[in-house]
Scaffold this active site. Structure first.
Site, short mmCIF file in Angstrom:
data_model
loop_
_atom_site.label_atom_id
_atom_site.label_comp_id
_atom_site.label_asym_id
_atom_site.label_seq_id
_atom_site.Cartn_x
_atom_site.Cartn_y
_atom_site.Cartn_z
N ASN A 298 -14.20 -1.53 13.88
CA ASN A 298 -14.02 -2.69 14.77
C ASN A 298 -14.61 -2.40 16.15
O ASN A 298 -15.41 -3.19 16.67
CB ASN A 298 -12.54 -3.03 14.93
CG ASN A 298 -12.04 -3.99 13.86
OD1 ASN A 298 -12.76 -4.28 12.91
ND2 ASN A 298 -10.83 -4.46 14.00
N THR B 211 -0.77 6.38 18.43
CA THR B 211 -1.78 7.42 18.20
C THR B 211 -2.26 7.46 16.75
O THR B 211 -1.56 7.01 15.84
CB THR B 211 -1.24 8.83 18.54
OG1 THR B 211 -0.29 9.20 17.53
CG2 THR B 211 -0.62 8.88 19.92
N TYR C 197 0.83 -1.21 0.00
CA TYR C 197 0.00 0.00 0.00
C TYR C 197 0.87 1.26 0.00
O TYR C 197 0.72 2.12 -0.86
CB TYR C 197 -0.90 -0.02 1.23
CG TYR C 197 -1.93 1.09 1.28
CD1 TYR C 197 -2.92 1.20 0.29
CD2 TYR C 197 -1.94 2.02 2.31
CE1 TYR C 197 -3.87 2.21 0.34
CE2 TYR C 197 -2.89 3.03 2.37
CZ TYR C 197 -3.85 3.12 1.38
OH TYR C 197 -4.80 4.12 1.43
N ASP D 187 -0.02 -2.07 23.09
CA ASP D 187 -0.46 -1.56 24.39
C ASP D 187 -1.48 -0.42 24.24
O ASP D 187 -1.95 0.14 25.23
CB ASP D 187 0.75 -1.10 25.23
CG ASP D 187 1.56 -0.02 24.51
OD1 ASP D 187 1.11 0.49 23.46
OD2 ASP D 187 2.66 0.32 24.99
N GLY D 188 -1.78 -0.07 23.00
CA GLY D 188 -2.77 0.99 22.76
C GLY D 188 -2.22 2.40 22.90
O GLY D 188 -2.96 3.37 22.86
N1 UDP Z 1 -6.14 -1.11 15.96
C1 UDP Z 1 -6.52 -1.66 17.18
N2 UDP Z 1 -7.59 -2.51 17.20
C2 UDP Z 1 -8.31 -2.81 16.07
C3 UDP Z 1 -7.92 -2.25 14.85
C4 UDP Z 1 -6.83 -1.39 14.83
O1 UDP Z 1 -5.91 -1.40 18.23
O2 UDP Z 1 -9.27 -3.60 16.20
C5 UDP Z 1 -5.02 -0.15 15.95
C6 UDP Z 1 -3.98 -0.41 14.87
O3 UDP Z 1 -2.98 -1.30 15.34
C7 UDP Z 1 -3.45 0.98 14.63
C8 UDP Z 1 -4.64 1.90 14.88
O4 UDP Z 1 -5.55 1.13 15.65
O5 UDP Z 1 -2.43 1.30 15.54
C9 UDP Z 1 -5.34 2.35 13.62
O6 UDP Z 1 -5.50 1.22 12.82
P1 UDP Z 1 -6.41 1.22 11.52
O7 UDP Z 1 -6.39 -0.17 10.98
O8 UDP Z 1 -7.72 1.85 11.82
O9 UDP Z 1 -5.70 2.20 10.49
P2 UDP Z 1 -4.19 2.59 10.16
O10 UDP Z 1 -4.05 3.97 10.66
O11 UDP Z 1 -3.22 1.65 10.89
O12 UDP Z 1 -4.08 2.45 8.70
#
Ligand code: UDP
Length: 312
Positions: free
Chosen positions: A190, A210, A145, A206-207
């Site tokens: 989600n 950002t 991507y 760990d969340g």
């Molecule tokens: N993420 C999460 N739980 C989920 C889906 C995503 O903690 O069920 C996290 C993911 O690891 C990332 C952030 O949320 O750090 C945003 O992910 P997303 O897939 O929405 O988009 P990205 O910005 O990574 O393309």
């Protein structure tokens, strides 16, 4: 005006089609429905000014008709989808972009390329300005991507410099709102689906990573201006909301919105998942006179209403 929008049945594409139709313009959409959804276009698919070409952009040799603006949004865009469709992702952003740039060149049409904050990879600079080159792993799990979009941008610049095509590159940051698919895999859909079904919120890592989330209406306004504004040939502009939060904080906010205490399940962080992401939108403010208006709590509420309705 006549506007061509690829990815017309996608989350952002369908809203953009609707916006141009509302302004009284004619819209020709292209979609192959690998990640787009017929439901996204059902409100306007019979509109007298709308026509859909159901085809894969990379299998088309020529697009008939003349357009005032071409928007290229067709591409899997969520990590889940581009991982499922890696070749399609690379080809629609390379061969697909070339086909459309040739058309724009021949017909002297404005070309808006939907790029992404992913061109910055796992950024080492915060917030991200358009002048930042990024920190991308060219062979990592997201490279199909990131590199496809970077190639698409480079191709736009070749057509600008060599053929003087009026290209504009929108670097779209995380966007959310109604019409995201329940199987999209991105964090907001989600969490919404999990909250409605009383399932634990899946937090990757760990969340503490950002993101900065922009509501769809604001994104559409920005994209509309990118195509319709005069004399911005060659501009590369970040579109996103600079309100940056941790994913763990997002879980707290969603709990408040849905008024439920939810369990949390911590899962491994995907490879190359960016640690911080936040757009610098000074350029969009100056050039497009644009900034996001919808507050996060309000946008999330509207999104929650949508998911409740479709999951009923
Ligand atoms: N993420 C999460 N739980 C989920 C889906 C995503 O903690 O069920 C996290 C993911 O690891 C990332 C952030 O949320 O750090 C945003 O992910 P997303 O897939 O929405 O988009 P990205 O910005 O990574 O393309």
């Amino acid at each position: 005006m006549r506007v061509l929008i690829t990815g017309a049945a996608g989350f952002i594409g369908s809203h953009l089609c609707e916006r141009f139709l509302k302004e009284g313009h004619e819209v020709i959409g292209i979609d192959n429905f690998i990640t787009g959804d017929k439901d996204n276009i059902k409100d306007f698919s019979n509109h007298k000014n709308f026509k859909l070409i159901e085809k894969d952009l990379t299998s088309i040799s020529e697009i008939e008709g003349n357009f005032d603006i071409i928007y290229h949004l067709a591409s899997p865009a969520s990590p889940k989808h581009y991982t499922e469709y890696p070749l399609e992702t690379m080809l629609v952003n390379s061969l697909g972009t070339k086909l459309l740039l040739d058309k724009a060149r021949n017909d002297k049409t404005i070309f808006v390329y939907a790029s992404t904050s992913e061109v910055y990879g796992d950024p080492l600079v915060h917030p991200q300005k358009e002048s930042y080159y990024g920190n991308v792993n060219p062979v990592g799990k997201r490279s199909m991507y990131d590199e496809a979009k970077r190639f698409g941008e480079a191709l736009c610049m070749v057509y600008l410099r060599k053929y003087n095509v009026d290209v504009r590159i929108a670097r779209i940051f995380n966007t959310y709102g109604p019409r995201m698919g329940i199987d999209d895999g991105r964090v907001i859909p989600n969490f919404m689906v999990q909250a409605i079904k009383d399932l634990p919120l899946t937090i990757y890592g760990d969340g503490n990573q950002t993101r900065s989330f922009c509501y769809i209406d604001d994104m559409i306004e920005g994209l509309y201006r990118m195509g319709t504004k005069k004399a911005i040939k060659g501009e590369i502009i970040n579109l996103g909301n600079p309100y940056e939060i941790k994913i763990i904080e997002l879980a707290d906010i969603i709990e408040k919105i849905v008024s439920k205490k939810l369990k949390r399940e911590f899962l491994p962080l995907p490879e190359d998942d960016p640690k911080r992401r936040c757009p610098d939108i000074e350029k969009a403010r100056k050039i497009l006179n644009w900034k996001p208006k919808v507050e996060f709590a309000r946008g999330l509420k509207l999104t929650y209403e949508y998911f409740k309705k479709i999951l009923k």
